[in-house]
Scaffold this motif. Structure first.
Motif, short mmCIF file in Angstrom:
data_model
loop_
_atom_site.label_atom_id
_atom_site.label_comp_id
_atom_site.label_asym_id
_atom_site.label_seq_id
_atom_site.Cartn_x
_atom_site.Cartn_y
_atom_site.Cartn_z
N SER A 6 -20.65 49.85 35.90
CA SER A 6 -20.71 50.96 36.86
C SER A 6 -21.94 50.82 37.75
O SER A 6 -22.77 49.92 37.57
CB SER A 6 -20.73 52.30 36.11
OG SER A 6 -20.47 53.38 36.98
N CYS A 15 -20.46 58.24 35.20
CA CYS A 15 -19.34 57.57 34.52
C CYS A 15 -19.77 57.07 33.14
O CYS A 15 -19.01 57.14 32.17
CB CYS A 15 -18.84 56.39 35.36
SG CYS A 15 -18.11 56.86 36.95
N THR A 57 -16.22 51.18 37.48
CA THR A 57 -16.21 52.48 38.15
C THR A 57 -17.26 52.54 39.26
O THR A 57 -18.36 52.00 39.14
CB THR A 57 -16.50 53.61 37.14
OG1 THR A 57 -17.75 53.37 36.49
CG2 THR A 57 -15.40 53.71 36.10
N ASP A 58 -16.88 53.23 40.34
CA ASP A 58 -17.77 53.50 41.47
C ASP A 58 -18.20 52.25 42.20
O ASP A 58 -19.13 52.27 43.00
CB ASP A 58 -19.00 54.28 40.99
CG ASP A 58 -19.72 55.00 42.13
OD1 ASP A 58 -19.03 55.45 43.05
OD2 ASP A 58 -20.97 55.06 42.09
N THR A 112 -17.23 59.51 39.13
CA THR A 112 -17.26 60.31 37.91
C THR A 112 -16.02 61.20 37.79
O THR A 112 -15.43 61.31 36.71
CB THR A 112 -18.54 61.17 37.87
OG1 THR A 112 -19.69 60.30 37.90
CG2 THR A 112 -18.60 62.03 36.62
N PHE A 115 -12.97 59.01 36.93
CA PHE A 115 -13.02 58.52 35.56
C PHE A 115 -12.70 59.65 34.58
O PHE A 115 -12.00 59.46 33.58
CB PHE A 115 -14.39 57.92 35.27
CG PHE A 115 -14.48 57.13 33.99
CD1 PHE A 115 -13.43 56.33 33.56
CD2 PHE A 115 -15.62 57.18 33.21
CE1 PHE A 115 -13.51 55.59 32.39
CE2 PHE A 115 -15.73 56.44 32.04
CZ PHE A 115 -14.66 55.65 31.63
#
Length: 396
Positions: A6, A15, A57-58, A112, A115
């Motif tokens: 992340s 996350c 993520t992100d 966030t 997720f």
């Protein structure tokens, strides 16, 4: 086993907090810059066991790793990429990609929040008021809805994130969300956040005096050297100088540019994309490439800072019926006054009309964009009026 890769900002670490809540010790987490993510993905594909479930993520990967992840997935590997940047929308073509910039109800997504939705849908996390509130604070801060909603809790959460280490922040948040009915800041955090706000205010006051403005491509940019508080600084400078299309904050040590805008007609992610970066419409960043260095540093280093408008005036006020006086670096004077009910006029020091405008705001923006003018102090305004009256008496 699980592995999460992340981002290093609040949204990315948010996350990680959710991952700890969902998987505990069964997940390994690595926080990455945009540049280091692809190295981590390559290492994972070459070294991790195939039964490890990878979450990204992100952030999104480069074209080469995009192909490798598809091959990994098609041969039985487990991977899920969750992102909310529009530059990553093409990942929706893959079964393992899920990119949402804005949901069906018009709310902007964050890494966030996406997720969290994924974990809930797959029954991997237990929801609570505290977790709901934490996710929403992160989402509002990352999408800048906090500014529109005046959500100071979201702003303070980001400030706390930068005041302590990532490990400490992660541990604090996991413990708090597991053991509390609602999200809160403890007494010690409140005190250090109050102190930090004072420090940020002083920093912004200093940087206001260092801002220069210049035209870059189709935009008028404000440029300042700054290594800290980019979100707060960019936001305040944008509101202080609304005639500027965006604010560019140069971190010379990190060789990075952070971009912020308060305007809906400007998309700084497109500006950042020109230099190989990306981000959101109102907040983005890129590396200080050779081209960017020449445009933002070499071509602007000789410029004088933009002068601030006088702040303690009693007479020379904006939208004043007696006129508002502005000055430029070349000592030129411009008077903005009301011609009739719906027309404002700009006159130079010789009394010659420059332009007419439908509002004072339009007139001021014209002066600041074209002449980098500023509202002068009362004493200069009074001297100007005395000279003007003397000229009238002598018939000049």
């Amino acid at each position: 086993m699980y592995k999460l890769l992340s981002h290093t900002d609040l949204d990315g670490v948010g996350c990680g907090v959710l991952a700890k809540l969902a998987f505990g010790d069964r997940i390994k987490i690595r926080y990455n810059s945009i540049a280091s993510l692809n190295r981590e993905v390559e290492w994972f594909l070459e070294n991790e066991e195939r039964n490890t479930h990878l979450f990204i993520t992100d952030l999104s990967v480069n074209e080469e790793n995009e192909k490798r992840l598809e091959e990994f997935y098609q041969t039985g590997g487990k991977v899920q990429l969750l992102d909310h940047h529009k530059t990553a929308l093409h990942f929706n073509e893959y079964e393992w990609g899920h990119v949402v910039v804005e949901d069906n109800e018009g709310s902007l997504a964050s890494g966030t929040s996406l997720f969290y939705e994924y974990l809930i849908e797959n029954e991997l996390i237990q929801t609570s008021n505290a977790v709901d509130e934490f996710v929403e604070l992160v989402r509002q801060y990352d999408t800048w809805e906090w500014e529109k909603n005046n959500n100071q809790e979201a702003h303070r959460l980001n400030a706390l994130f930068f005041l302590i280490s990532i490990d400490e922040f992660e541990e604090k948040m996991v413990n708090r969300l597991q053991n509390s009915d609602h999200f809160f800041f403890d007494e010690f955090e409140q005190k250090i956040l109050d102190m930090e706000e004072d420090k940020v205010e002083r920093y912004i006051r200093r940087k206001r005096r260092e801002l220069v403005q210049t035209s870059i491509d189709d935009y008028l940019a404000g440029i300042v050297y700054a290594e800290s508080y980019h979100s707060e600084l960019g936001n305040e400078l944008g509101k202080e100088y609304p005639h500027l299309d965006y604010i560019a904050m140069l971190n010379m040590g990190g060789k990075r540019i952070s971009l912020r805008t308060i305007h809906d007609h400007v998309d700084v992610s497109e500006v950042a994309g020109h230099y190989g970066g990306g981000g959101h419409a109102k907040a983005a960043g890129c590396s200080l490439t050779n081209e960017a260095y020449n445009q933002f540093v070499t071509d602007t280093f000789h410029l004088d800072p933009v002068r601030e408008d006088a702040r303690r005036n009693r007479y020379n006020l904006k939208e004043s019926s007696s006129g508002s006086l502005y000055e430029t670096q070349n000592d030129d004077m411009f008077l903005v006054s009301l011609q009739n009910e719906d027309e404002w006029i700009i006159e130079n020091s010789k009394g010659l009309s420059i332009h007419t405008f439908k509002s004072f705001k339009e007139a001021e923006i014209f002066l600041k964009r074209n002449y980098a003018a500023w509202l002068v102090r009362d004493d200069i305004f009074v001297k100007y009026l005395i000279r003007y009256i003397k000229k009238l008496k002598h018939g000049e």
